[in-house]
Motif scaffolding. Structure first.
Motif, mmCIF file in Angstrom:
data_model
loop_
_atom_site.group_PDB
_atom_site.id
_atom_site.type_symbol
_atom_site.label_atom_id
_atom_site.label_comp_id
_atom_site.label_asym_id
_atom_site.label_seq_id
_atom_site.Cartn_x
_atom_site.Cartn_y
_atom_site.Cartn_z
ATOM 1 N N ARG A 34 41.615 42.428 59.753
ATOM 2 C CA ARG A 34 40.661 41.909 58.780
ATOM 3 C C ARG A 34 39.444 42.552 58.221
ATOM 4 O O ARG A 34 38.895 43.098 59.087
ATOM 5 N N ILE A 35 39.215 42.452 57.092
ATOM 6 C CA ILE A 35 37.654 42.857 56.372
ATOM 7 C C ILE A 35 37.036 41.703 56.294
ATOM 8 O O ILE A 35 37.406 40.856 55.487
ATOM 9 N N LEU A 36 35.575 41.740 56.451
ATOM 10 C CA LEU A 36 34.623 40.553 55.950
ATOM 11 C C LEU A 36 34.015 41.367 54.849
ATOM 12 O O LEU A 36 33.369 42.457 54.827
ATOM 13 N N VAL A 37 33.900 40.613 53.573
ATOM 14 C CA VAL A 37 33.418 41.155 52.615
ATOM 15 C C VAL A 37 32.647 40.151 51.775
ATOM 16 O O VAL A 37 32.760 38.842 51.890
ATOM 17 N N ALA A 38 31.072 40.700 51.286
ATOM 18 C CA ALA A 38 30.136 39.621 50.964
ATOM 19 C C ALA A 38 30.338 39.934 49.178
ATOM 20 O O ALA A 38 30.629 40.813 48.933
ATOM 21 N N LEU A 39 30.295 38.620 48.721
ATOM 22 C CA LEU A 39 30.332 38.657 47.134
ATOM 23 C C LEU A 39 28.856 38.765 46.645
ATOM 24 O O LEU A 39 27.969 38.253 47.256
ATOM 25 N N PRO A 40 28.905 39.402 45.350
ATOM 26 C CA PRO A 40 27.625 39.552 44.792
ATOM 27 C C PRO A 40 27.010 38.354 44.355
ATOM 28 O O PRO A 40 27.934 37.466 43.992
ATOM 29 N N GLN A 41 25.841 38.136 43.868
ATOM 30 C CA GLN A 41 25.154 36.708 43.499
ATOM 31 C C GLN A 41 25.640 36.724 42.009
ATOM 32 O O GLN A 41 25.868 37.831 41.195
ATOM 33 N N VAL A 42 26.299 35.512 41.310
ATOM 34 C CA VAL A 42 26.584 35.759 39.982
ATOM 35 C C VAL A 42 25.441 35.563 38.932
ATOM 36 O O VAL A 42 24.578 34.851 39.453
ATOM 37 N N GLU A 43 25.539 36.400 37.931
ATOM 38 C CA GLU A 43 24.699 36.349 36.995
ATOM 39 C C GLU A 43 24.594 34.904 36.246
ATOM 40 O O GLU A 43 25.598 34.268 35.965
ATOM 41 N N GLU A 44 23.413 34.405 35.972
ATOM 42 C CA GLU A 44 23.202 33.180 35.284
ATOM 43 C C GLU A 44 23.458 33.238 34.004
ATOM 44 O O GLU A 44 23.593 32.298 33.260
ATOM 45 N N THR A 45 23.136 34.475 33.352
ATOM 46 C CA THR A 45 23.281 34.543 31.878
ATOM 47 C C THR A 45 24.494 35.804 31.584
ATOM 48 O O THR A 45 25.079 36.397 32.352
ATOM 49 N N PHE A 46 25.083 35.605 30.299
ATOM 50 C CA PHE A 46 26.109 36.618 29.890
ATOM 51 C C PHE A 46 25.546 37.917 29.400
ATOM 52 O O PHE A 46 24.581 38.044 28.549
ATOM 53 N N GLY A 47 25.673 38.750 30.216
ATOM 54 C CA GLY A 47 25.176 40.404 30.195
ATOM 55 C C GLY A 47 23.809 40.421 29.878
ATOM 56 O O GLY A 47 22.979 39.695 30.500
ATOM 57 N N ASP A 48 23.281 41.035 28.784
ATOM 58 C CA ASP A 48 21.912 41.205 28.476
ATOM 59 C C ASP A 48 21.271 40.077 27.661
ATOM 60 O O ASP A 48 20.023 40.121 27.297
ATOM 61 N N SER A 49 22.141 39.071 27.422
ATOM 62 C CA SER A 49 21.638 38.083 26.421
ATOM 63 C C SER A 49 21.044 37.073 27.275
ATOM 64 O O SER A 49 21.157 36.956 28.321
ATOM 65 N N ARG A 50 20.180 36.096 26.570
ATOM 66 C CA ARG A 50 19.782 34.878 27.305
ATOM 67 C C ARG A 50 20.374 33.697 27.300
ATOM 68 O O ARG A 50 19.893 32.636 27.588
ATOM 69 N N ILE A 51 21.931 33.719 26.971
ATOM 70 C CA ILE A 51 22.737 32.634 26.905
ATOM 71 C C ILE A 51 22.980 32.348 28.315
ATOM 72 O O ILE A 51 23.567 33.194 29.002
ATOM 73 N N ILE A 52 22.764 31.145 28.861
ATOM 74 C CA ILE A 52 22.959 30.745 30.205
ATOM 75 C C ILE A 52 24.507 30.243 30.377
ATOM 76 O O ILE A 52 25.080 29.532 29.549
ATOM 77 N N LYS A 53 25.030 30.708 31.469
ATOM 78 C CA LYS A 53 26.427 30.446 31.759
ATOM 79 C C LYS A 53 26.211 28.816 32.219
ATOM 80 O O LYS A 53 25.590 28.444 32.878
ATOM 81 N N SER A 54 27.609 28.258 32.176
ATOM 82 C CA SER A 54 27.512 26.887 32.263
ATOM 83 C C SER A 54 27.858 26.886 33.943
ATOM 84 O O SER A 54 28.308 27.928 34.555
ATOM 85 N N ALA A 55 27.686 25.799 34.611
ATOM 86 C CA ALA A 55 27.934 25.843 36.084
ATOM 87 C C ALA A 55 29.426 26.224 36.471
ATOM 88 O O ALA A 55 29.800 27.033 37.290
ATOM 89 N N LYS A 56 30.235 25.649 35.371
ATOM 90 C CA LYS A 56 31.745 25.822 35.692
ATOM 91 C C LYS A 56 31.951 27.430 35.627
ATOM 92 O O LYS A 56 32.769 27.805 36.344
ATOM 93 N N GLU A 57 31.393 28.000 34.527
ATOM 94 C CA GLU A 57 31.545 29.401 34.363
ATOM 95 C C GLU A 57 31.070 30.271 35.305
ATOM 96 O O GLU A 57 31.715 31.156 35.730
ATOM 97 N N GLN A 58 29.752 29.999 36.065
ATOM 98 C CA GLN A 58 29.217 30.521 37.298
ATOM 99 C C GLN A 58 30.206 30.378 38.356
ATOM 100 O O GLN A 58 30.464 31.279 39.014
ATOM 101 N N HIS A 59 30.849 28.900 38.569
ATOM 102 C CA HIS A 59 31.575 28.695 39.736
ATOM 103 C C HIS A 59 33.031 29.785 39.684
ATOM 104 O O HIS A 59 33.620 30.471 40.267
ATOM 105 N N LEU A 60 33.480 29.819 38.324
ATOM 106 C CA LEU A 60 34.675 30.610 37.998
ATOM 107 C C LEU A 60 34.421 32.200 38.569
ATOM 108 O O LEU A 60 35.306 32.880 38.986
#
Length: 134
Positions: A34-60
Motif C-alpha cells: 500500500r501507498i499513503l497519499v496526501a490530498l491537496p487542500q481544496v480551493e475555496e473559489t472557482f479558478g481565478d474567479s472570486r466566486i466561492i464554492k459551496s460546502a457541498k462542492e468543496q466536499h465533492l
C-alpha cells in the motif's frame, strides 16, 4: 533585550514544530503493497474567479480528488517483479489515481488515502495544471 515580538515568534515556532511532530507521529505506516497519499487542500473559489464554492462542492472536490502527494510506501510496494519492471512512483511524487480510490481518512485538516500500489495511473509533474473534469 528580548521583545514581545521575539517571545511571540518563539512560541509560534514551538507550536508549529509540535503540530508537525504530532502529524508525523499520527500518520499510519502503509502495510505491504500500500501507498499513503496526501490530498491537496481544496480551493475555496472557482479558478481565478472570486466566486466561492459551496460546502457541498468543496466536499465533492475532496471526495472525488484524483491527484495526491505520495507520503510513504509499504515495504512490498512495487516489489512484484512480474507486474512492475520499475516502481511507478516514489515518495515525494504527485500521482494521479481514480476518484474514490483507497481508504479515505483525515488527520487534522488534511485528507489522506491509503491505496494499493497498482492504483497509481500517472506521475504528475505539476498538480496545479490538472483539474477534475466535471
Amino acid at each position: 533585550m528580548t521583545t514581545v515580538l521575539d517571545v511571540l515568534k518563539e512560541k509560534l515556532e514551538e507550536h508549529v514544530s509540535s503540530a508537525q511532530e504530532f502529524l508525523e507521529e499520527s500518520l499510519p505506516k502503509p502495510a505491504g503493497y500500500r501507498i499513503l497519499v496526501a490530498l491537496p487542500q481544496v480551493e475555496e473559489t472557482f479558478g481565478d474567479s472570486r466566486i466561492i464554492k459551496s460546502a457541498k462542492e468543496q466536499h465533492l472536490d475532496h471526495v472525488l480528488s484524483t491527484i495526491g502527494l505520495v507520503i510513504d510506501m509499504g515495504n512490498e510496494a512495487y516489489s512484484d517483479k512480474e507486474r512492475f519492471d520499475t516502481p511507478w512512483c516514489e515518495i515525494g511524487d504527485y500521482v494521479m489515481f481514480r476518484a474514490n480510490t483507497g481508504t479515505r481518512f483525515k488527520i487534522g485538516d488534511t485528507e489522506f488515502r491509503l491505496m494499493n500500489d497498482d492504483s497509481v495511473e500517472a506521475v504528475v509533474p505539476d498538480p496545479r495544471a490538472v483539474a477534475r473534469a466535471s
